[in-house]
Design a protein around this motif. Sequence first.
Motif, PDB file in Angstrom:
ATOM      1  N   VAL A 218     -82.262 -14.607  38.581  1.00 19.48           N
ATOM      2  CA  VAL A 218     -81.894 -16.062  38.118  1.00 19.48           C
ATOM      3  C   VAL A 218     -82.576 -16.395  36.872  1.00 19.48           C
ATOM      4  O   VAL A 218     -82.110 -17.081  35.971  1.00 19.48           O
ATOM      5  CB  VAL A 218     -81.926 -17.046  39.486  1.00 19.48           C
ATOM      6  CG1 VAL A 218     -81.791 -18.438  38.855  1.00 19.48           C
ATOM      7  CG2 VAL A 218     -81.026 -16.638  40.566  1.00 19.48           C
ATOM      8  N   ILE A 219     -83.872 -16.257  36.851  1.00 20.74           N
ATOM      9  CA  ILE A 219     -84.776 -16.824  35.699  1.00 20.74           C
ATOM     10  C   ILE A 219     -84.435 -16.402  34.482  1.00 20.74           C
ATOM     11  O   ILE A 219     -84.360 -16.723  33.450  1.00 20.74           O
ATOM     12  CB  ILE A 219     -86.032 -16.815  36.147  1.00 20.74           C
ATOM     13  CG1 ILE A 219     -86.605 -17.665  37.292  1.00 20.74           C
ATOM     14  CG2 ILE A 219     -86.989 -17.666  34.886  1.00 20.74           C
ATOM     15  CD1 ILE A 219     -87.854 -17.504  37.883  1.00 20.74           C
ATOM     16  N   PHE A 317     -91.402 -22.376  47.626  1.00 14.28           N
ATOM     17  CA  PHE A 317     -90.747 -22.418  49.070  1.00 14.28           C
ATOM     18  C   PHE A 317     -89.310 -22.005  48.648  1.00 14.28           C
ATOM     19  O   PHE A 317     -88.697 -22.966  48.409  1.00 14.28           O
ATOM     20  CB  PHE A 317     -91.127 -23.267  49.665  1.00 14.28           C
ATOM     21  CG  PHE A 317     -92.633 -23.659  50.364  1.00 14.28           C
ATOM     22  CD1 PHE A 317     -93.035 -22.874  51.350  1.00 14.28           C
ATOM     23  CD2 PHE A 317     -93.535 -24.258  49.447  1.00 14.28           C
ATOM     24  CE1 PHE A 317     -94.463 -22.799  51.481  1.00 14.28           C
ATOM     25  CE2 PHE A 317     -94.677 -24.455  50.096  1.00 14.28           C
ATOM     26  CZ  PHE A 317     -95.293 -23.741  50.934  1.00 14.28           C
ATOM     27  N   ASN A 318     -89.042 -20.825  48.934  1.00 17.98           N
ATOM     28  CA  ASN A 318     -87.594 -20.552  48.797  1.00 17.98           C
ATOM     29  C   ASN A 318     -86.741 -20.542  50.057  1.00 17.98           C
ATOM     30  O   ASN A 318     -87.323 -20.324  51.140  1.00 17.98           O
ATOM     31  CB  ASN A 318     -87.740 -18.799  48.038  1.00 17.98           C
ATOM     32  CG  ASN A 318     -86.236 -18.364  47.501  1.00 17.98           C
ATOM     33  OD1 ASN A 318     -85.533 -19.368  47.269  1.00 17.98           O
ATOM     34  ND2 ASN A 318     -85.973 -17.220  47.576  1.00 17.98           N
ATOM     35  N   PHE A 361     -89.475 -26.679  46.321  1.00 14.90           N
ATOM     36  CA  PHE A 361     -88.787 -26.140  47.235  1.00 14.90           C
ATOM     37  C   PHE A 361     -87.482 -25.792  46.684  1.00 14.90           C
ATOM     38  O   PHE A 361     -86.716 -26.694  46.107  1.00 14.90           O
ATOM     39  CB  PHE A 361     -88.652 -27.205  48.319  1.00 14.90           C
ATOM     40  CG  PHE A 361     -89.721 -27.684  49.158  1.00 14.90           C
ATOM     41  CD1 PHE A 361     -90.094 -26.854  50.485  1.00 14.90           C
ATOM     42  CD2 PHE A 361     -90.680 -28.307  48.534  1.00 14.90           C
ATOM     43  CE1 PHE A 361     -91.052 -27.289  51.093  1.00 14.90           C
ATOM     44  CE2 PHE A 361     -91.959 -28.822  49.420  1.00 14.90           C
ATOM     45  CZ  PHE A 361     -92.124 -28.179  50.528  1.00 14.90           C
ATOM     46  N   ILE A 362     -86.884 -24.460  46.754  1.00 16.74           N
ATOM     47  CA  ILE A 362     -85.757 -24.167  46.049  1.00 16.74           C
ATOM     48  C   ILE A 362     -84.773 -22.942  47.004  1.00 16.74           C
ATOM     49  O   ILE A 362     -85.314 -22.749  47.842  1.00 16.74           O
ATOM     50  CB  ILE A 362     -86.033 -23.345  44.895  1.00 16.74           C
ATOM     51  CG1 ILE A 362     -86.720 -22.114  44.982  1.00 16.74           C
ATOM     52  CG2 ILE A 362     -87.243 -24.121  43.770  1.00 16.74           C
ATOM     53  CD1 ILE A 362     -86.869 -20.927  43.747  1.00 16.74           C
ATOM     54  N   SER A 363     -83.770 -22.780  46.681  1.00 16.67           N
ATOM     55  CA  SER A 363     -82.816 -21.584  46.958  1.00 16.67           C
ATOM     56  C   SER A 363     -82.558 -20.904  45.771  1.00 16.67           C
ATOM     57  O   SER A 363     -81.801 -21.488  45.063  1.00 16.67           O
ATOM     58  CB  SER A 363     -81.599 -22.369  47.853  1.00 16.67           C
ATOM     59  OG  SER A 363     -80.719 -21.099  48.016  1.00 16.67           O
ATOM     60  N   GLU A 368     -80.611 -23.835  44.133  1.00 15.77           N
ATOM     61  CA  GLU A 368     -80.659 -25.140  44.292  1.00 15.77           C
ATOM     62  C   GLU A 368     -81.992 -25.487  43.760  1.00 15.77           C
ATOM     63  O   GLU A 368     -82.839 -24.997  43.759  1.00 15.77           O
ATOM     64  CB  GLU A 368     -80.769 -25.578  45.772  1.00 15.77           C
ATOM     65  CG  GLU A 368     -79.594 -25.439  46.630  1.00 15.77           C
ATOM     66  CD  GLU A 368     -79.456 -25.907  47.996  1.00 15.77           C
ATOM     67  OE1 GLU A 368     -80.177 -26.861  48.596  1.00 15.77           O
ATOM     68  OE2 GLU A 368     -79.059 -24.646  48.954  1.00 15.77           O
ATOM     69  N   ASN A 369     -82.212 -26.658  43.390  1.00 13.76           N
ATOM     70  CA  ASN A 369     -83.638 -27.168  42.664  1.00 13.76           C
ATOM     71  C   ASN A 369     -84.251 -26.349  41.583  1.00 13.76           C
ATOM     72  O   ASN A 369     -85.340 -26.378  41.152  1.00 13.76           O
ATOM     73  CB  ASN A 369     -84.458 -27.438  43.645  1.00 13.76           C
ATOM     74  CG  ASN A 369     -84.105 -28.426  44.925  1.00 13.76           C
ATOM     75  OD1 ASN A 369     -83.228 -29.093  44.746  1.00 13.76           O
ATOM     76  ND2 ASN A 369     -84.669 -28.333  46.058  1.00 13.76           N
ATOM     77  N   LEU A 370     -83.149 -25.633  41.046  1.00 10.62           N
ATOM     78  CA  LEU A 370     -83.887 -24.783  39.856  1.00 10.62           C
ATOM     79  C   LEU A 370     -84.121 -25.452  38.376  1.00 10.62           C
ATOM     80  O   LEU A 370     -84.984 -24.978  37.880  1.00 10.62           O
ATOM     81  CB  LEU A 370     -82.957 -23.415  39.649  1.00 10.62           C
ATOM     82  CG  LEU A 370     -82.526 -22.522  40.499  1.00 10.62           C
ATOM     83  CD1 LEU A 370     -81.703 -21.443  39.928  1.00 10.62           C
ATOM     84  CD2 LEU A 370     -83.989 -22.122  40.980  1.00 10.62           C
ATOM     85  N   ASP A 371     -83.581 -26.559  38.281  1.00  8.47           N
ATOM     86  CA  ASP A 371     -83.879 -27.452  37.296  1.00  8.47           C
ATOM     87  C   ASP A 371     -85.253 -27.858  37.498  1.00  8.47           C
ATOM     88  O   ASP A 371     -86.224 -27.756  36.424  1.00  8.47           O
ATOM     89  CB  ASP A 371     -83.145 -28.554  36.959  1.00  8.47           C
ATOM     90  CG  ASP A 371     -81.811 -28.304  36.135  1.00  8.47           C
ATOM     91  OD1 ASP A 371     -81.899 -27.122  35.601  1.00  8.47           O
ATOM     92  OD2 ASP A 371     -80.852 -28.951  36.263  1.00  8.47           O
ATOM     93  N   GLU A 372     -85.860 -28.262  38.459  1.00  8.64           N
ATOM     94  CA  GLU A 372     -87.108 -28.663  38.846  1.00  8.64           C
ATOM     95  C   GLU A 372     -88.096 -27.641  38.834  1.00  8.64           C
ATOM     96  O   GLU A 372     -89.176 -27.744  38.319  1.00  8.64           O
ATOM     97  CB  GLU A 372     -87.038 -29.510  40.433  1.00  8.64           C
ATOM     98  CG  GLU A 372     -88.600 -29.931  40.668  1.00  8.64           C
ATOM     99  CD  GLU A 372     -88.508 -30.321  42.350  1.00  8.64           C
ATOM    100  OE1 GLU A 372     -89.523 -30.705  42.562  1.00  8.64           O
ATOM    101  OE2 GLU A 372     -87.560 -30.247  42.880  1.00  8.64           O
TER     102      GLU A 372
END
Length: 403
Positions: A218-219, A317-318, A361-363, A368-372
């Motif tokens: 993803v990154i 935390f994935n 905390f991401i998925s 989810e929450n990848l911008d953070e």
Amino acid sequence: MLEKKTLDFEKAVLIGIINQEQDEEKSKEYLDELEFLAYTAGGEVKARFTQKIDTPNPKTFIGSGKMEEIREFVNENDIGTVIFDDELTPAQQKNIEKLLKAKILDRTSLILDIFAQRAQTSYARTQVELAQYQYLLPRLAGLWTHLERQRGGIGMRGPGETEIETDRRIVRDRISLLKKKLEKIDKQMETQRGNRGALVRVALIGYTNVGKSTLMNVISKSDVFAENKLFATLDTTVRKVVIGNLPFLLSDTVGFIRKLPTQLVESFKSTLDEVREADLLLHVVDISHPNFEEHIASVNQILEDIKSLEKPTIMVFNKIDNYEHETIDEDDLVTEKTTKHFTLEEWKQTWMNRAGEDVLFISALNKENLDEFRKKVYEEVRKIHITRFPYNNFLYPEYEEGL
């Protein structure tokens, strides 16, 4: 030594023990993990056996009564493989094979087998082969079925012993050759790491199967192999990543595991060097796993062993999309609330809160929450970058949404 083969599912049983260091719940956790290892290797677990025993039997690891129970099950159900959760001595393995007439593995040999299946590059195959030979060396005597003729034989012992010694020497020579080969490759890889320049290095670390490779994809928008099995990737993958206009190097390392064989720790020294030489660690945790805190402790122990525990680290935390917790009825006055009943919000108020801003905390799968996540990584890499290049920090402003 390594062979590529198509695996049919083998029928297997698992054996674990319960003692002072490992209670019934802990034993179940280890056997759950062992079953996943067996599935990854191509096995189908038909039964589990546990025994309460303070000290393993020096001859057969478990007691004779439990061994007879297992022998009956193995015979009646045509079981071909019996897997012990703890490492067996060469003598124990030989004795158990005679009793059960089945293939006997322990956790170490099972992990080595998975690594042998997963090794793709010449370097990974060399690392695994070295570990296999180191594990094999003290077990050579038990592998020589043609030495059965020694049993009654005056005058028959000499040639057998000579043959074993010959093969021990061959294995030792092979180990020495593989070590030299790895030393040569390690020097080449050290040179490659040196040639990467002064770019900030970030390493993804974590327990096996927590989603590191998915996050890497993803990154970095790369295509690193990712699968819901243990040790999906063995080779370290390094990619140049740019967040905003800030470049850095991101490496995806082999996953850690409890009771990791010492042979593999030594063989995968160069992989661990990626962690040692990193400027920033992204410790990825599968928060949906019921034992994720133990996984964190296992990873931290290995980091301490390689003197990398004090490195700047972001806890990631994935798999928040998979997180589930048990609920307690408000009228239930009997059930004691434990961590298994925590919501994600409640977890965030525990020790995770004390870690401050270094917790995310991401998925990775659902993005989810990848911008953070990107913002936090950008900020941490930038801190390191501007100390390394103090005269061009104006090139990298504070993070802005949409970078």
